[in-house]
Scaffold this motif. Structure first.
Motif, PDB file in Angstrom:
ATOM      1  N   HIS A 160       9.544  27.081  -1.578  1.00  0.00           N
ATOM      2  CA  HIS A 160      10.921  27.438  -1.249  1.00  0.00           C
ATOM      3  C   HIS A 160      11.865  26.236  -1.209  1.00  0.00           C
ATOM      4  O   HIS A 160      13.019  26.347  -1.567  1.00  0.00           O
ATOM      5  CB  HIS A 160      10.964  28.139   0.112  1.00  0.00           C
ATOM      6  N   PHE A 161      11.336  25.098  -0.764  1.00  0.00           N
ATOM      7  CA  PHE A 161      12.232  24.002  -0.407  1.00  0.00           C
ATOM      8  C   PHE A 161      12.137  22.804  -1.345  1.00  0.00           C
ATOM      9  O   PHE A 161      12.623  21.728  -1.034  1.00  0.00           O
ATOM     10  CB  PHE A 161      11.966  23.579   1.040  1.00  0.00           C
ATOM     11  N   GLY A 162      11.481  22.985  -2.507  1.00  0.00           N
ATOM     12  CA  GLY A 162      11.507  21.957  -3.523  1.00  0.00           C
ATOM     13  C   GLY A 162      10.390  20.925  -3.409  1.00  0.00           C
ATOM     14  O   GLY A 162       9.499  21.016  -2.561  1.00  0.00           O
ATOM     15  N   VAL A 163      10.468  19.951  -4.284  1.00  0.00           N
ATOM     16  CA  VAL A 163       9.468  18.880  -4.325  1.00  0.00           C
ATOM     17  C   VAL A 163       9.742  17.895  -3.190  1.00  0.00           C
ATOM     18  O   VAL A 163      10.891  17.531  -2.942  1.00  0.00           O
ATOM     19  CB  VAL A 163       9.520  18.163  -5.688  1.00  0.00           C
ATOM     20  N   LYS A 164       8.677  17.472  -2.534  1.00  0.00           N
ATOM     21  CA  LYS A 164       8.803  16.469  -1.476  1.00  0.00           C
ATOM     22  C   LYS A 164       7.665  15.462  -1.611  1.00  0.00           C
ATOM     23  O   LYS A 164       6.559  15.809  -2.032  1.00  0.00           O
ATOM     24  CB  LYS A 164       8.738  17.137  -0.093  1.00  0.00           C
ATOM     25  N   CYS A 165       7.943  14.217  -1.232  1.00  0.00           N
ATOM     26  CA  CYS A 165       6.920  13.171  -1.270  1.00  0.00           C
ATOM     27  C   CYS A 165       6.633  12.672   0.142  1.00  0.00           C
ATOM     28  O   CYS A 165       7.556  12.474   0.934  1.00  0.00           O
ATOM     29  CB  CYS A 165       7.395  11.998  -2.128  1.00  0.00           C
ATOM     30  N   HIS A 166       5.359  12.480   0.411  1.00  0.00           N
ATOM     31  CA  HIS A 166       4.949  11.944   1.708  1.00  0.00           C
ATOM     32  C   HIS A 166       4.027  10.757   1.458  1.00  0.00           C
ATOM     33  O   HIS A 166       3.270  10.731   0.484  1.00  0.00           O
ATOM     34  CB  HIS A 166       4.226  13.009   2.532  1.00  0.00           C
ATOM     35  N   ALA A 167       4.070   9.798   2.371  1.00  0.00           N
ATOM     36  CA  ALA A 167       3.246   8.591   2.250  1.00  0.00           C
ATOM     37  C   ALA A 167       2.384   8.425   3.493  1.00  0.00           C
ATOM     38  O   ALA A 167       2.750   8.863   4.592  1.00  0.00           O
ATOM     39  CB  ALA A 167       4.133   7.359   2.060  1.00  0.00           C
ATOM     40  N   SER A 168       1.238   7.799   3.281  1.00  0.00           N
ATOM     41  CA  SER A 168       0.329   7.517   4.391  1.00  0.00           C
ATOM     42  C   SER A 168      -0.273   6.133   4.211  1.00  0.00           C
ATOM     43  O   SER A 168      -0.626   5.736   3.093  1.00  0.00           O
ATOM     44  CB  SER A 168      -0.785   8.570   4.443  1.00  0.00           C
ATOM     45  N   ASP A 169      -0.384   5.421   5.342  1.00  0.00           N
ATOM     46  CA  ASP A 169      -1.028   4.101   5.327  1.00  0.00           C
ATOM     47  C   ASP A 169      -2.376   4.123   6.031  1.00  0.00           C
ATOM     48  O   ASP A 169      -2.984   3.072   6.234  1.00  0.00           O
ATOM     49  CB  ASP A 169      -0.109   3.071   6.011  1.00  0.00           C
ATOM     50  N   ASP A 170      -2.803   5.321   6.440  1.00  0.00           N
ATOM     51  CA  ASP A 170      -4.046   5.402   7.213  1.00  0.00           C
ATOM     52  C   ASP A 170      -4.943   6.534   6.699  1.00  0.00           C
ATOM     53  O   ASP A 170      -5.525   7.279   7.467  1.00  0.00           O
ATOM     54  CB  ASP A 170      -3.738   5.578   8.711  1.00  0.00           C
ATOM     55  N   TRP A 171      -5.018   6.629   5.386  1.00  0.00           N
ATOM     56  CA  TRP A 171      -5.895   7.600   4.721  1.00  0.00           C
ATOM     57  C   TRP A 171      -5.644   9.039   5.199  1.00  0.00           C
ATOM     58  O   TRP A 171      -6.565   9.826   5.381  1.00  0.00           O
ATOM     59  CB  TRP A 171      -7.377   7.216   4.906  1.00  0.00           C
ATOM     60  N   VAL A 191      -1.662  13.425  -6.200  1.00  0.00           N
ATOM     61  CA  VAL A 191      -1.858  12.426  -5.148  1.00  0.00           C
ATOM     62  C   VAL A 191      -2.113  11.085  -5.815  1.00  0.00           C
ATOM     63  O   VAL A 191      -2.739  11.012  -6.879  1.00  0.00           O
ATOM     64  CB  VAL A 191      -3.024  12.829  -4.221  1.00  0.00           C
ATOM     65  N   LEU A 192      -1.582  10.040  -5.200  1.00  0.00           N
ATOM     66  CA  LEU A 192      -1.843   8.669  -5.646  1.00  0.00           C
ATOM     67  C   LEU A 192      -2.580   7.953  -4.523  1.00  0.00           C
ATOM     68  O   LEU A 192      -2.004   7.724  -3.456  1.00  0.00           O
ATOM     69  CB  LEU A 192      -0.519   7.951  -5.948  1.00  0.00           C
ATOM     70  N   PRO A 193      -3.850   7.604  -4.718  1.00  0.00           N
ATOM     71  CA  PRO A 193      -4.551   6.863  -3.662  1.00  0.00           C
ATOM     72  C   PRO A 193      -3.844   5.548  -3.374  1.00  0.00           C
ATOM     73  O   PRO A 193      -3.240   4.947  -4.263  1.00  0.00           O
ATOM     74  CB  PRO A 193      -5.951   6.639  -4.259  1.00  0.00           C
ATOM     75  N   GLY A 194      -3.934   5.097  -2.140  1.00  0.00           N
ATOM     76  CA  GLY A 194      -3.251   3.871  -1.750  1.00  0.00           C
ATOM     77  C   GLY A 194      -3.951   2.629  -2.268  1.00  0.00           C
ATOM     78  O   GLY A 194      -5.084   2.678  -2.754  1.00  0.00           O
ATOM     79  N   SER A 195      -3.247   1.500  -2.175  1.00  0.00           N
ATOM     80  CA  SER A 195      -3.819   0.211  -2.565  1.00  0.00           C
ATOM     81  C   SER A 195      -3.220  -0.849  -1.655  1.00  0.00           C
ATOM     82  O   SER A 195      -2.452  -0.541  -0.734  1.00  0.00           O
ATOM     83  CB  SER A 195      -3.494  -0.098  -4.028  1.00  0.00           C
ATOM     84  N   SER A 196      -3.521  -2.099  -1.946  1.00  0.00           N
ATOM     85  CA  SER A 196      -2.976  -3.179  -1.120  1.00  0.00           C
ATOM     86  C   SER A 196      -1.478  -3.341  -1.320  1.00  0.00           C
ATOM     87  O   SER A 196      -0.806  -3.985  -0.510  1.00  0.00           O
ATOM     88  CB  SER A 196      -3.686  -4.489  -1.461  1.00  0.00           C
ATOM     89  N   THR A 197      -0.934  -2.765  -2.381  1.00  0.00           N
ATOM     90  CA  THR A 197       0.495  -2.958  -2.667  1.00  0.00           C
ATOM     91  C   THR A 197       1.343  -1.705  -2.489  1.00  0.00           C
ATOM     92  O   THR A 197       2.564  -1.771  -2.597  1.00  0.00           O
ATOM     93  CB  THR A 197       0.698  -3.459  -4.105  1.00  0.00           C
ATOM     94  N   HIS A 198       0.702  -0.560  -2.253  1.00  0.00           N
ATOM     95  CA  HIS A 198       1.502   0.651  -2.046  1.00  0.00           C
ATOM     96  C   HIS A 198       0.716   1.632  -1.188  1.00  0.00           C
ATOM     97  O   HIS A 198      -0.516   1.611  -1.196  1.00  0.00           O
ATOM     98  CB  HIS A 198       1.894   1.302  -3.385  1.00  0.00           C
ATOM     99  N   PRO A 199       1.425   2.504  -0.466  1.00  0.00           N
ATOM    100  CA  PRO A 199       0.729   3.486   0.361  1.00  0.00           C
ATOM    101  C   PRO A 199       0.180   4.617  -0.506  1.00  0.00           C
ATOM    102  O   PRO A 199       0.516   4.742  -1.683  1.00  0.00           O
ATOM    103  CB  PRO A 199       1.848   4.006   1.275  1.00  0.00           C
ATOM    104  N   MET A 200      -0.674   5.426   0.106  1.00  0.00           N
ATOM    105  CA  MET A 200      -1.052   6.664  -0.562  1.00  0.00           C
ATOM    106  C   MET A 200       0.171   7.582  -0.585  1.00  0.00           C
ATOM    107  O   MET A 200       0.953   7.623   0.372  1.00  0.00           O
ATOM    108  CB  MET A 200      -2.199   7.346   0.184  1.00  0.00           C
ATOM    109  N   ILE A 201       0.331   8.297  -1.690  1.00  0.00           N
ATOM    110  CA  ILE A 201       1.474   9.203  -1.819  1.00  0.00           C
ATOM    111  C   ILE A 201       0.969  10.583  -2.209  1.00  0.00           C
ATOM    112  O   ILE A 201       0.141  10.730  -3.116  1.00  0.00           O
ATOM    113  CB  ILE A 201       2.482   8.686  -2.864  1.00  0.00           C
TER     114      ILE A 201
END
Lengths: 89, 365
Positions: free
Chosen positions: B60-71, B43-53
């Motif tokens: 089964h379905f591989g690597v996936k990335c999700h982002a959040s702007d609201d913690w 996990v990458l905590p968010g900052s003013s320049t990028h969302p949390m990832i």
């Protein structure tokens, strides 16, 4: 028409429309599903275009063995099931 | 200032908050969860320049990335790093297929992802697209890398120089440490001084086959780097040009290391019995802390289980906050501990979490 059915397990992540299409090969059938929901491609195939290791495909009841060559022929009324393998959990 | 941390586990992502009440004791609590049931490798905590990832490794379905702007209240899927088409004449043993995102870091709005099988990716659009760093991937030395911890090599540490974000050092198991000074256009090996006893005698000092389990950087001064290596502990004060071995009490084997954000002489390690057992020494968990650049260590045990304990702390399972006072540590057994006094004493936050892959702090105003 070839009928393509996707495992409901995928619904946790993306939509899984049931598709009927004219498809001469498995690749054609999968492309029809991906056209209905482009996000599906990355869940079923890896970046080299191979079937993911822990995804199982059955064509008319027979499990697909070759994960790289998706040009296996279908009949006009084939049923293709894309399922979550029991391995990989 | 209160504190927030993120816990990436085998079965989901957890947010933990430090509640501070006037007059009352501060206490950490698990505040929310996301992706329950799914492996979250980093996990990458968010900052003013990028969302949390959040990086998922779906079985089964591989690597996936999700982002959040609201913690973590809501998530949306973003692009996943993808390797280019593998040439038919490629001499690699591992296929060019993303197996796992092992590390995430960001600076100046650029997000970096270290992956298995050894590719470094960057995104300048908050994860809408990713580019493989070809100059590192195309290095002929890469063909000599091999798996350590996993079957294929991987980039687990990304240390971005806070003075000049074009300078970055990455740690690779097993591929040594590599430095770029030009934002990834070119790379040089920086593992001189490390030693690998798992190699034949005439190859133990070879830089390209070293197995740094984790490399942590002092944010200031960033030339100080600490390495928990497969065969011990090393420290560099010249951005990895030369590494000096350090002997810690109990055991110099382990996976995790945390570097003090401002004091280049202070770092923390979690010793384990080498090499095949990989459990706490004498079944008692402790943290080794040095405050003099590795000349001496204190072994800290207060609040940690001292009997029948088999918790292992993975390489991303130990973190220190920006103030250098709060520490957090998560184990393979699902225990999560926090310290508010730089490791002197520890409090258990939970003993029922899934196996913990990564712990990361996020400052909250």
């Amino acid at each position: 028409m070839v009928r393509i059915v996707l495992t409901p397990q995928l619904q946790r992540f993306t939509e899984t429309p049931e598709v009927e299409a004219i498809a001469a090969t498995l690749r054609d059938a999968l492309e029809a599903s991906f056209a209905a929901n482009p996000q599906l491609r990355g869940y079923v195939l890896d970046e080299q275009g191979h079937l993911r290791k822990h995804v199982a495909i059955f064509i008319d009841g027979q499990m697909l063995r070759d994960r790289q060559n998706l040009s296996v022929s279908l009949t006009p009324d084939s049923e293709v099931y894309v399922l979550q393998a029991l391995s990989g959990g | 200032m209160s504190q927030r941390a993120w816990i990436a586990t085998r079965k989901g992502l957890f947010q933990v908050l430090l509640d501070t009440h006037a007059g009352g004791p501060a206490a950490w609590r698990i505040a929310s969860s996301s992706f329950i049931g799914e492996p979250v490798s980093m996990v990458l905590p968010g900052s003013s320049t990028h969302p949390m990832i959040a990086a998922l490794k779906l079985g089964h379905f591989g690597v996936k990335c999700h982002a959040s702007d609201d913690w973590g209240d809501s998530w949306h899927e973003i692009a996943t790093p993808a390797y280019p088409s593998q040439p038919e004449d490629a001499q690699d043993e591992p296929p060019w297929k993303l197996e796992q995102i092992w590390s995430l870091a960001a600076a100046n709005g650029v997000i970096w992802a270290g992956t298995l099988p050894g590719g470094l990716f960057s995104s300048k659009d908050c994860g809408a697209s990713w580019q493989l760093n070809e100059s590192l991937w195309d290095r002929p030395e890469r063909l000599e890398w091999f798996g350590g911890g996993y079957d294929v090599p991987g980039i687990h540490s990304i240390c971005i120089d806070s003075r000049d974000t074009k300078r970055m050092l990455v740690g690779i198991s097993c591929g040594g440490a590599w430095l770029t000074r030009d934002d990834g256009l070119s790379w040089e090996l920086r593992a001189k001084g490390m030693n690998a006893t798992y190699m034949p005698p005439d190859r133990t000092d070879e830089q390209n086959i070293q197995d740094p389990h984790a490399i942590a950087q002092c944010a200031g001064p960033p030339d100080t780097l600490w390495c928990q290596h497969h065969n011990g502990i090393w420290r560099s004060t010249d951005a990895g040009a030369l590494w000096h071995e350090i002997k810690a009490p109990l055991s110099s084997f382990g996976f995790a290391v945390a570097a003090h954000p401002t004091d280049p002489d202070t770092a923390w390690f979690v010793p384990a019995t080498a090499d095949q057992q990989r459990v706490p020494v004498d079944s008692a968990l402790c943290v080794n802390r040095t405050r003099d650049g590795g000349k001496s260590f204190e072994t800290l045990r207060t609040g940690l289980p001292q009997k029948d304990c088999y918790d292992l702390v993975y390489r991303h399972g130990l973190a220190v906050s920006a103030d250098g006072q709060h520490l957090m540590m998560g184990s393979t057994t699902g225990n999560l501990w926090a310290s508010a006094d730089a490791g002197e004493s520890w409090q258990n936050i939970s003993c029922n979490l899934p196996p913990i892959y990564a712990v990361r702090f996020e400052a909250v105003a």
